[in-house]
Design an enzyme around this catalytic site. Structure first.
Site, short mmCIF file in Angstrom:
data_model
loop_
_atom_site.label_atom_id
_atom_site.label_comp_id
_atom_site.label_asym_id
_atom_site.label_seq_id
_atom_site.Cartn_x
_atom_site.Cartn_y
_atom_site.Cartn_z
N ASN A 86 0.84 -1.21 0.00
CA ASN A 86 0.00 0.00 0.00
C ASN A 86 0.86 1.25 0.00
OD1 ASN A 86 -2.10 -1.81 0.18
ND2 ASN A 86 -2.33 -1.60 2.40
N HIS A 103 5.72 -0.55 -2.88
CA HIS A 103 5.24 0.11 -4.08
C HIS A 103 5.24 1.63 -3.96
CE1 HIS A 103 3.00 -3.83 -5.29
NE2 HIS A 103 4.30 -3.92 -5.41
N GLY A 168 -5.08 -9.01 3.40
CA GLY A 168 -5.72 -8.15 2.41
C GLY A 168 -4.97 -7.97 1.11
N1 APR Z 1 -10.22 -6.96 4.76
C1 APR Z 1 -9.24 -7.76 4.28
N2 APR Z 1 -9.08 -8.04 2.97
C2 APR Z 1 -9.96 -7.47 2.11
C3 APR Z 1 -11.01 -6.62 2.53
C4 APR Z 1 -11.11 -6.36 3.92
N3 APR Z 1 -12.08 -5.58 4.41
N4 APR Z 1 -11.71 -6.22 1.42
C5 APR Z 1 -11.11 -6.80 0.35
N5 APR Z 1 -10.07 -7.56 0.77
C6 APR Z 1 -9.14 -8.37 -0.03
C7 APR Z 1 -9.66 -8.85 -1.35
O1 APR Z 1 -10.36 -10.09 -1.18
C8 APR Z 1 -8.37 -9.04 -2.15
O2 APR Z 1 -7.84 -10.33 -1.96
O3 APR Z 1 -8.04 -7.54 -0.33
C9 APR Z 1 -7.42 -8.02 -1.51
C10 APR Z 1 -7.16 -6.83 -2.41
O4 APR Z 1 -6.51 -7.31 -3.55
P1 APR Z 1 -6.05 -6.26 -4.65
O5 APR Z 1 -7.17 -5.32 -4.93
O6 APR Z 1 -5.44 -7.06 -5.75
O7 APR Z 1 -4.92 -5.41 -3.93
P2 APR Z 1 -3.42 -5.82 -3.72
O8 APR Z 1 -3.27 -7.31 -3.54
O9 APR Z 1 -2.89 -4.97 -2.64
O10 APR Z 1 -2.73 -5.38 -5.10
C11 APR Z 1 -1.32 -5.49 -5.15
O11 APR Z 1 -1.33 -4.47 -7.31
O12 APR Z 1 -2.65 -3.01 -8.26
C12 APR Z 1 -1.35 -3.18 -7.86
O13 APR Z 1 0.34 -1.79 -7.00
C13 APR Z 1 -0.98 -2.19 -6.80
O14 APR Z 1 -0.12 -2.59 -4.57
C14 APR Z 1 -1.09 -3.01 -5.53
C15 APR Z 1 -0.78 -4.39 -6.01
#
Ligand code: APR
Length: 226
Positions: A86, A103, A168
């Protein structure tokens, strides 16, 4: 115990910040390569700067949630390192003292011609905002296709961990998603996500919950077991 916590957008979801893949692949209505890639910035720098201006403004309106705060309690008894994908500062604002941003950071900008020039920045960033060498400033964010400079630091932390807690993240974006492969055999892994992408095993305990419910359960488990 040495505890490493790997967080993704889901960690900040309950603070009101949208996750990436829950917004059906669009970021505030934009294609990711338009607003989070060097080519997108070269093609339309104002669109990219405005996209991050909106996200920066929104960040300054939200607060850490109870999961961010719960994680800080682990620091009393354990050596804790947070490795986050994040770009928000919610872990720091909650009180975590060792946060590695894989990131980048939304509240920092850097020179487009000397990446060692990094400046704290909490207002809008526009064309014409220049560094001391008169080069355009850009968000201090790792865009798609760019190096992840903190990856070596993150790998080293995971390799020495006794406990790894993943909260998450959809584990879809590399190299961050590959960090789990560096976990030592003896370490235990906790995974908190309402839609988990991995399942429980002898070594992995999955809490299919949102962060504010799952993280306290992990902490209870750690305090009981270790
Ligand atoms: N609590 C915990 N997890 C949650 C919640 C919540 N309230 N709401 C959603 N999630 C989960 C979703 O199920 C999903 O698995 O959080 C995750 C979010 O996944 P992404 O949207 O893919 O985010 P992330 O994994 O951080 O993406 C990684 O990709 O887009 C690029 O650079 C950006 O840092 C980011 C990276």
């Amino acid at each position: 115990m040495k505890i490493v916590i790997l967080t993704g957008a889901g960690m900040s979801a309950e603070s009101g910040l949208k996750t990436f893949r829950d917004s059906n692949g669009l970021w505030e209505g934009h294609d990711v390569m338009e607003v989070a890639s060097p080519t997108g910035f070269a093609k339309d720098p104002e669109l990219v700067l405005d996209f991050y201006n909106q996200r920066r403004r929104q960040l300054l309106e939200v607060e850490p949630n109870s999961a961010h705060l719960a994680l800080t309690t682990l620091e009393k008894e354990h050596e804790v390192a947070i490795i986050t994908q994040n770009v928000d500062d919610l872990h720091e604002r909650a009180g975590s003292t060792h946060v590695v941003h894989l990131h980048g950071e939304l509240l920092k900008v850097r020179s487009t011609n000397d990446e060692s020039i990094v400046i704290d920045w909490r207002t809008d960033l526009n064309l014409g905002d220049l560094c001391e060498h008169n080069s355009q400033l850009r968000p201090h964010i790792v865009w798609f296709g760019e190096e992840v400079p903190m990856m070596d630091v993150a790998i080293e932390l995971v390799q020495r961990a006794d406990i790894i807690t993943i909260v998450g993240t959809s584990m879809q974006v590399y190299p961050a998603a590959g960090l789990i492969d560096y976990s030592p055999q003896h370490s235990h892994i906790y995974f908190v996500d309402p839609n988990p992408t991995i399942s429980s095993t002898e070594r992995i305990t999955v809490f299919a919950e949102k962060a504010t419910i799952g993280v306290p359960k992990v902490i209870q488990n750690i305090n009981f077991k270790f």
